[in-house]
Design an enzyme around this catalytic site. Structure first.
Site, PDB file in Angstrom:
ATOM      1  N   THR A 215       0.828  -1.210   0.000  1.00 13.14           N
ATOM      2  CA  THR A 215       0.000   0.000   0.000  1.00 13.14           C
ATOM      3  C   THR A 215       0.864   1.262   0.000  1.00 13.14           C
ATOM      4  O   THR A 215       0.399   2.320  -0.397  1.00 13.14           O
ATOM      5  CB  THR A 215      -0.901   0.037   1.256  1.00 13.14           C
ATOM      6  OG1 THR A 215      -0.095  -0.291   2.392  1.00 13.14           O
ATOM      7  CG2 THR A 215      -2.041  -0.955   1.148  1.00 13.14           C
ATOM      8  N   ASP A 216       2.128   1.155   0.443  1.00  9.64           N
ATOM      9  CA  ASP A 216       2.914   2.391   0.629  1.00  9.64           C
ATOM     10  C   ASP A 216       3.124   3.149  -0.675  1.00  9.64           C
ATOM     11  O   ASP A 216       2.923   4.368  -0.730  1.00  9.64           O
ATOM     12  CB  ASP A 216       4.231   2.156   1.407  1.00  9.64           C
ATOM     13  CG  ASP A 216       5.211   1.202   0.767  1.00  9.64           C
ATOM     14  OD1 ASP A 216       4.877   0.585  -0.270  1.00  9.64           O
ATOM     15  OD2 ASP A 216       6.336   1.074   1.308  1.00  9.64           O
TER      16      ASP A 216
ATOM     17  N   SER B 205      32.372  -4.196   6.495  1.00  9.16           N
ATOM     18  CA  SER B 205      31.257  -4.821   7.186  1.00  9.16           C
ATOM     19  C   SER B 205      31.720  -6.105   7.856  1.00  9.16           C
ATOM     20  O   SER B 205      32.462  -6.894   7.256  1.00  9.16           O
ATOM     21  CB  SER B 205      30.150  -5.138   6.171  1.00  9.16           C
ATOM     22  OG  SER B 205      29.290  -6.128   6.679  1.00  9.16           O
TER      23      SER B 205
ATOM     24  N   GLY C  68      13.498 -11.046   5.219  1.00  9.27           N
ATOM     25  CA  GLY C  68      12.647  -9.985   4.679  1.00  9.27           C
ATOM     26  C   GLY C  68      12.276  -8.968   5.742  1.00  9.27           C
ATOM     27  O   GLY C  68      11.193  -8.388   5.728  1.00  9.27           O
ATOM     28  N   LEU C  69      13.177  -8.741   6.679  1.00  9.76           N
ATOM     29  CA  LEU C  69      12.895  -7.789   7.761  1.00  9.76           C
ATOM     30  C   LEU C  69      13.632  -6.470   7.545  1.00  9.76           C
ATOM     31  O   LEU C  69      13.946  -5.743   8.489  1.00  9.76           O
ATOM     32  CB  LEU C  69      13.242  -8.408   9.125  1.00  9.76           C
ATOM     33  CG  LEU C  69      12.488  -9.700   9.483  1.00  9.76           C
ATOM     34  CD1 LEU C  69      12.938 -10.250  10.830  1.00  9.76           C
ATOM     35  CD2 LEU C  69      10.974  -9.491   9.492  1.00  9.76           C
TER      36      LEU C  69
ATOM     37  N   SER D 219      18.204  -3.845   4.552  1.00  7.51           N
ATOM     38  CA  SER D 219      18.718  -2.762   3.699  1.00  7.51           C
ATOM     39  C   SER D 219      18.232  -1.404   4.192  1.00  7.51           C
ATOM     40  O   SER D 219      19.016  -0.448   4.240  1.00  7.51           O
ATOM     41  CB  SER D 219      18.352  -2.985   2.234  1.00  7.51           C
ATOM     42  OG  SER D 219      16.980  -3.207   2.084  1.00  7.51           O
TER      43      SER D 219
ATOM     44  N   ASP E 145       9.595   0.882   5.005  1.00  3.06           N
ATOM     45  CA  ASP E 145      10.663   0.242   5.779  1.00  3.06           C
ATOM     46  C   ASP E 145      11.551   1.291   6.439  1.00  3.06           C
ATOM     47  O   ASP E 145      11.890   1.183   7.628  1.00  3.06           O
ATOM     48  CB  ASP E 145      11.513  -0.655   4.871  1.00  3.06           C
ATOM     49  CG  ASP E 145      10.667  -1.658   4.098  1.00  3.06           C
ATOM     50  OD1 ASP E 145       9.501  -1.866   4.477  1.00  3.06           O
ATOM     51  OD2 ASP E 145      11.170  -2.213   3.109  1.00  3.06           O
TER      52      ASP E 145
ATOM     53  N   TYR F 153       8.202  -7.138  -8.059  1.00  2.00           N
ATOM     54  CA  TYR F 153       7.872  -5.955  -7.260  1.00  2.00           C
ATOM     55  C   TYR F 153       7.675  -4.753  -8.185  1.00  2.00           C
ATOM     56  O   TYR F 153       6.662  -4.044  -8.096  1.00  2.00           O
ATOM     57  CB  TYR F 153       8.986  -5.681  -6.236  1.00  2.00           C
ATOM     58  CG  TYR F 153       8.666  -4.540  -5.290  1.00  2.00           C
ATOM     59  CD1 TYR F 153       8.026  -4.791  -4.076  1.00  2.00           C
ATOM     60  CD2 TYR F 153       8.967  -3.220  -5.619  1.00  2.00           C
ATOM     61  CE1 TYR F 153       7.719  -3.760  -3.215  1.00  2.00           C
ATOM     62  CE2 TYR F 153       8.665  -2.183  -4.764  1.00  2.00           C
ATOM     63  CZ  TYR F 153       8.048  -2.453  -3.558  1.00  2.00           C
ATOM     64  OH  TYR F 153       7.729  -1.419  -2.706  1.00  2.00           O
TER      65      TYR F 153
HETATM   66  C1  GLA Z   1       9.023  -3.965   0.520  1.00  2.00           C
HETATM   67  C2  GLA Z   1       9.234  -2.489   0.210  1.00  2.00           C
HETATM   68  C3  GLA Z   1       8.223  -1.625   0.964  1.00  2.00           C
HETATM   69  C4  GLA Z   1       6.802  -2.127   0.754  1.00  2.00           C
HETATM   70  C5  GLA Z   1       6.720  -3.634   0.995  1.00  2.00           C
HETATM   71  C6  GLA Z   1       5.365  -4.196   0.657  1.00  2.00           C
HETATM   72  O1  GLA Z   1       9.327  -4.218   1.864  1.00  2.00           O
HETATM   73  O2  GLA Z   1      10.535  -2.094   0.563  1.00  2.00           O
HETATM   74  O3  GLA Z   1       8.360  -0.285   0.568  1.00  2.00           O
HETATM   75  O4  GLA Z   1       6.337  -1.786  -0.511  1.00  2.00           O
HETATM   76  O5  GLA Z   1       7.689  -4.339   0.244  1.00  2.00           O
HETATM   77  O6  GLA Z   1       4.396  -3.710   1.527  1.00  2.00           O
END
Ligand code: GLA
Length: 382
Positions: A32-33, A64, A121-122, A125, A174, A226
């Site tokens: 949704t963002d 790193s 996926g947390l 980055s 994020d 994406y």
């Molecule tokens: C990734 C993107 C976010 C968002 C999500 C899906 O994490 O970095 O900006 O679009 O996917 O909600």
């Protein structure tokens, strides 16, 4: 701190400071963002810790702890910031954006240490971008971190680094969660106005836990898909004559004008925005367990309408629900990464076992599990 030791080993002398920025998990409001909609993520207790010292010659040195031996020196001989490779593109991109917008940012020696679980996926980055932006804000006296508006600017810098330097067309969620997170709170963000509100989220007070199920997989199509989803949403908005899918008020009428992928994506985005608002309402009312049903609905919509789930996420979600979770859904971009499950304390083991069993039956590598409570956002540690 081991990042300070690593700094001394790599460059000699002391770092000026140490900063930390967290990763995030998204409770609800997925994809949704970038449609100018609503999201409700929170910062997790894992992230990026960074030691840094300014340099007057404009040179940027990056290393790193997770990439031993790869010290990248970004100066004219090394092709400047554009010479950054792999993981170093994220911090290099932050320098590039800040300098490009005329902020007085010189060089720096930087060592990075991260503990976001791999492949989960947390948003490791975003944590890296925000940690870099925060350190430079401090080292060069910009003062942005002092206010929420300034913090949102730091988040925006991180996002632009990712969009324009790294080339991943992500939204703002994020980075905003990392920059503005607060312990014990989720961040309700309007991605159009960038107005945000911190919503108390004390799951333990309701006998609940948020279980993160890391599938450990990252399907290769993730990045290309994406960008494609984004494009489909933009096309749908254009066809409907609105600035963004956020603006669709009459869903039935909109669906009547669309077909195929554009129709399905619109259905997801519009209903997902409503689900975020419904979750906010339930949290305010103290009806925390009731948000489970909305998590389930979000997952089905992401699976069937937005088509960003995958077998590993679906199996995790279904097994979690069969194991007694109040609700579960994939979280983040999709095609791998993690699912979340809202689970009563006494059922956590049962849910874990069910999911583990479902993976074993399919011959898949076991997923890993974490529980997370909302952690603080980006900050200076020393
Ligand atoms: C990734 C993107 C976010 C968002 C999500 C899906 O994490 O970095 O900006 O679009 O996917 O909600």
């Amino acid at each position: 701190m081991r990042v300070a030791d690593a700094f001394r080993d790599a460059y000699g002398g002391e770092p000026t400071g140490i900063w930390h920025a967290p990763g995030r998990v998204n409770l609800i409001g997925e994809h949704t963002d970038y449609n100018d909609g609503f999201v409700l993520p929170f910062a997790v207790p894992w992230g990026v810790t960074l030691a840094a010292r300014p340099r007057t010659d404009g040179v940027v040195r990056l290393s790193s702890l997770q990439e031993p031996g790869d010290v990248q020196v970004l100066d004219d001989l090394g092709g400047g910031l554009e010479g950054a490779r792999g993981w170093a593109r994220y911090p290099a991109g932050v320098f590039w954006v800040m300098r490009g917008t005329g902020l007085p940012v010189g060089g720096a020696d930087i060592v990075i240490d991260g503990d976001v679980p791999r492949g989960a996926g947390l948003s490791s980055s975003a944590a890296l971008e925000v940690a870099t932006a925060l350190a430079l804000d401090d080292l060069y006296g910009l003062g942005l971190a002092a206010s929420d508006t300034g913090r949102m600017e730091l988040a925006g810098i991180g996002r632009r680094a990712e969009n324009d330097f790294v080339g991943m067309p992500c939204g703002i969620m994020d980075q905003a969660a990392s920059a503005l997170g607060r312990e014990g709170h989720a961040l309700f963000l309007d991605c159009r106005s960038l107005a945000s509100r911190r919503i108390p989220l004390d799951l333990a007070a309701h006998g609940l836990r948020l279980l993160i199920i890391n599938t450990g997989v990252h399907h290769e199509l993730a990045d290309g898909q994406y960008a494609r989803r984004r494009q489909e949403c933009e096309n749908a908005a254009k066809r409907l004559g609105v600035a963004a899918l956020r603006d669709v008020t009459d869903l039935a009428a909109a669906l009547g004008e669309l077909t195929g992928a554009e129709r399905a994506r619109t259905q997801h985005v519009v209903t997902e925005n409503h689900r975020v608002e419904a979750v906010i309402g339930l949290l305010r009312a103290g009806a925390v367990p009731e948000i489970g049903a909305l998590l389930n609905a979000s997952h089905l919509s992401l699976r069937d309408q937005f088509e960003v789930s995958c077998a590993e996420l679906d199996v995790a979600v279904e097994a979690a629900i069969r194991g007694g979770a109040r609700g579960a859904r994939m979280t983040g971009g999709g095609f791998g990464g993690s699912a979340i499950a809202l689970v009563a304390e006494e059922r956590v083991d049962q849910v874990r076992d069910r999911v583990g069993q479902a993976y074993a039956e399919r011959g898949w590598a076991p997923p890993t599990f974490f529980t997370a409570t909302p952690a603080a956002g980006a900050r200076r540690l020393a």
